[in-house]
Structure formats: C-alpha cells, structure tokens
Design a protein around this motif. Structure first.
Motif, short mmCIF file in Angstrom:
data_model
loop_
_atom_site.label_atom_id
_atom_site.label_comp_id
_atom_site.label_asym_id
_atom_site.label_seq_id
_atom_site.Cartn_x
_atom_site.Cartn_y
_atom_site.Cartn_z
N ASP A 71 33.54 41.74 34.22
CA ASP A 71 34.96 41.91 33.92
C ASP A 71 35.48 43.02 34.83
O ASP A 71 34.75 43.95 35.16
N LYS A 72 36.72 42.91 35.25
CA LYS A 72 37.29 43.91 36.17
C LYS A 72 38.05 44.95 35.37
O LYS A 72 38.91 44.62 34.55
N MET A 88 36.13 45.99 43.96
CA MET A 88 35.57 44.99 44.87
C MET A 88 35.79 43.56 44.39
O MET A 88 35.82 43.28 43.19
N GLY A 89 35.91 42.64 45.35
CA GLY A 89 35.95 41.22 45.07
C GLY A 89 34.55 40.63 45.05
O GLY A 89 33.56 41.33 45.30
N PRO A 95 26.00 42.07 47.26
CA PRO A 95 24.82 42.92 47.43
C PRO A 95 24.52 43.79 46.21
O PRO A 95 23.37 44.17 45.98
N TYR A 96 25.57 44.11 45.43
CA TYR A 96 25.37 44.96 44.26
C TYR A 96 24.98 44.17 43.02
O TYR A 96 24.45 44.74 42.06
N ARG A 97 25.24 42.86 43.03
CA ARG A 97 24.87 42.03 41.89
C ARG A 97 23.37 42.09 41.63
O ARG A 97 22.93 42.09 40.48
N ARG A 98 22.58 42.13 42.70
CA ARG A 98 21.13 42.14 42.54
C ARG A 98 20.62 43.49 42.04
O ARG A 98 19.50 43.60 41.54
#
Length: 330
Positions: A71-72, A88-89, A95-98
C-alpha cells in the motif's frame, strides 16, 4: 541489544501517514478520511526483532503493509538502507521487493489454491530471474527442508495441508529471495496454541541462521515478550511507547501500555493482579480526539491533554513515551 541500538538502522520510518478517503456516495465528494496511520516514527536495526502491539483497529497491519509497500503511504518516509522507498513506483521498487517480505496472518487465504507448492515457491524466483528451472526446483526443495517440510510436498496443493503446515509454506515463500527484513503480520494468531510455539521457534531459528530483521505484529503480548528485542505500542494510528522488551515489561510508563499488560493472564493462581479496565471504546479513526488520542479513555487525563499533541520523547535511555503528564502521573 546495545550493539543493535548503535548500529545504522536497516529500516527507518519517519512521520508515516496513511489516510483512507471516506466515500459518502457516488455524487458526494467527502472531505473525511480514516486516519489508520497518523504520524509514526520507528526504526529497526539489522538482526533485530521489533514487536508492534495494540488493540484491533489501531493501524498495526496497515503500517506493516505500507512498509512492504503493498500500500502506498499518504505522507512520510520509509527509508530502507538509507533509501526512501515511499514514493517509488513498481519498476523502481522491484530491487527492494526481494529485500522486504511479509508473512500474512491467515495461512488459509494467503496461498494460491490453484498452484502447487513447487510452482508457488518457484514463482518469486522466476520473477526475479534466479537460475533455470532445475536450479529453482533445487532451491525450493531446500526451502521446504528449511521450514520442516519434506520434498514429497513439492507437488501437493495448499488445501492438502494443515494450518500450521500452510504457515510454514508462507514462511518459505517469504524467505525464497533471502530478504533482510520480514514483516510478520500476526503469523500465529490463527493457529492452535501447540502449533504457535512451533512456528515461533522456527521464526527464531531462521532469524539466527539468516540474520533476519523482523517487524513482529501481534496482539499477544506474551508472544511478543518471548520473540522480540524491542516493543512498540500503538494506539489509534500513533506509537505511544517504545522500549526494549525487558524494560517495557519491567517498568511500564504509558497508561495505555499499563492497561494492556494488566490483562495478561498470570499462571500462578496465588499471585494477585489488578486488571486496569479502560472506560469507553476506541474513538473512530475518522474523527480522532484532538491532542492526545488516548485522552478520552485515560484515567489521568486533564482538559489540557486535548489541547496539544504530545511528542514521543525519551523518558529514560532507549525508552520513549508519548505523554505530556508523565512526570505528574509517576
């Protein structure tokens, strides 16, 4: 604990807010909003487990989902290793999802019923371009062993597992990309007590093995005491007290935290405890009280408490409290 406090934070949240607009109807533009998270500041050090506790509806899960960026946020910063990921979109976030993953509360609805365990666990590896199919399969088999499930579960579907086994699969999915931070959103509240202890011990073992950082969201304060290095107490979208687990459980300052801890059952029937009953109900997050949000239920509140918003201040080394009358109360 001292080393963690002095270390550069892995995650730092600054003045984070998440307000949800209230829909009054198709032709009516509402000016109201649900203030689920209303100015939160906290940090998590590498290898630290931070507990987040509070009553249902106080904004714990919303805060966790914002940190994972499911959620933003409406405003504020979410700094992961010094980089603000709040604005960020999707492309920038990949790269940060991992590095930041989540374990959901309900193991029965968080797994895709149409995917086998193998395909479900290989999916994040495939999306992030990790190895070929044979290498991904081998990693999944290692993950299953890691969480206490064997290779024979690879081709089974989620409905064939018990609740505890499903939560182990949820943990395996969260660890598939070897993240640094895992948000645990009440990971044991939907499980039997006997299974809860197994999952908690598994999470502790994994934290030690992979040097994971946890944001451990729970309403069970006894679990948090066992699991976490520090504890943050949340009320109506704000942090009202934060300290090391040992300090918080030995010396509680905020009236709300005192009330929460007084509700903990004591296993010794000869020990007399006084339960603090808070009057009234939690105010609506659409229209929270002015000043201190807890003033409508606080037994020590004065008219001045509703006139100004108290700051989260350091009352003792490492022990932060949001209360303007703390010295008088003590």
């Amino acid at each position: 604990m001292t080393e963690m406090q002095n270390a550069e934070p892995l995650l730092e949240v600054r003045n984070l807010k998440r307000h949800f607009p209230v829909d009054d109807g198709f032709f009516v533009q509402s000016q109201k909003s649900v203030k689920a998270v209303d100015g939160v500041d906290l940090s998590i050090a590498p290898g630290e487990a931070l507990g987040l506790v509070g009553e249902s509806g106080c904004g714990k899960s919303t805060l966790g989902r914002n940190i994972v960026r499911l959620d933003k946020p409406t405003a504020g910063e979410i700094c992961f290793e010094g980089v603000d990921i709040a604005p960020m979109g999707d492309r920038e976030l990949k790269p940060y999802r991992r590095q930041i993953q989540i374990i959901f509360q309900n193991p029965f609805s968080s797994l895709n019923p149409r995917l086998t365990v193998g395909n479900m666990l290989m999916e994040p590896l495939m999306l992030h371009g990790e190895g070929n199919r044979a290498e991904r399969r081998q990693k999944v088999l290692e993950l299953l062993e890691l969480v206490g499930l064997g290779a024979d579960h690879f081709d089974r579907y989620p409905h064939e597992f018990s609740g505890g086994q499903r939560q182990r699969l949820g943990i395996a999915r969260a660890l598939a990309l070897r993240p640094k931070l895992v948000v645990c959103d009440e990971p044991v509240s939907a499980l039997d007590v006997s299974i809860q202890s197994q999952i908690i011990n598994l999470l502790r073992d994994l934290q030690e093995e992979f040097q994971l950082s946890y944001l451990f969201i729970s309403h069970d304060l006894s679990v948090v005491e066992h699991m976490c290095d520090r504890v943050a107490v949340m009320y109506l979208g704000r942090i009202v007290e934060i300290a090391s687990a040992k300090a918080l459980y030995e010396k509680t300052f905020h009236p709300y935290t005192r009330a929460l801890l007084s509700a903990l059952p004591v296993p010794d029937p000869t020990v007399e405890t006084e339960e603090i009953i808070l009057e009234g109900s939690v105010p609506s997050p659409v229209n929270p009280p002015p000043g201190c949000h807890f003033s409508t239920r606080c037994p020590f509140a004065t008219p001045a408490c509703s006139e100004s918003t108290p700051e989260l201040r350091e009352f003792e080394p490492g022990h932060f409290v949001r209360c303007s009358r703390l010295e008088e109360i003590l």
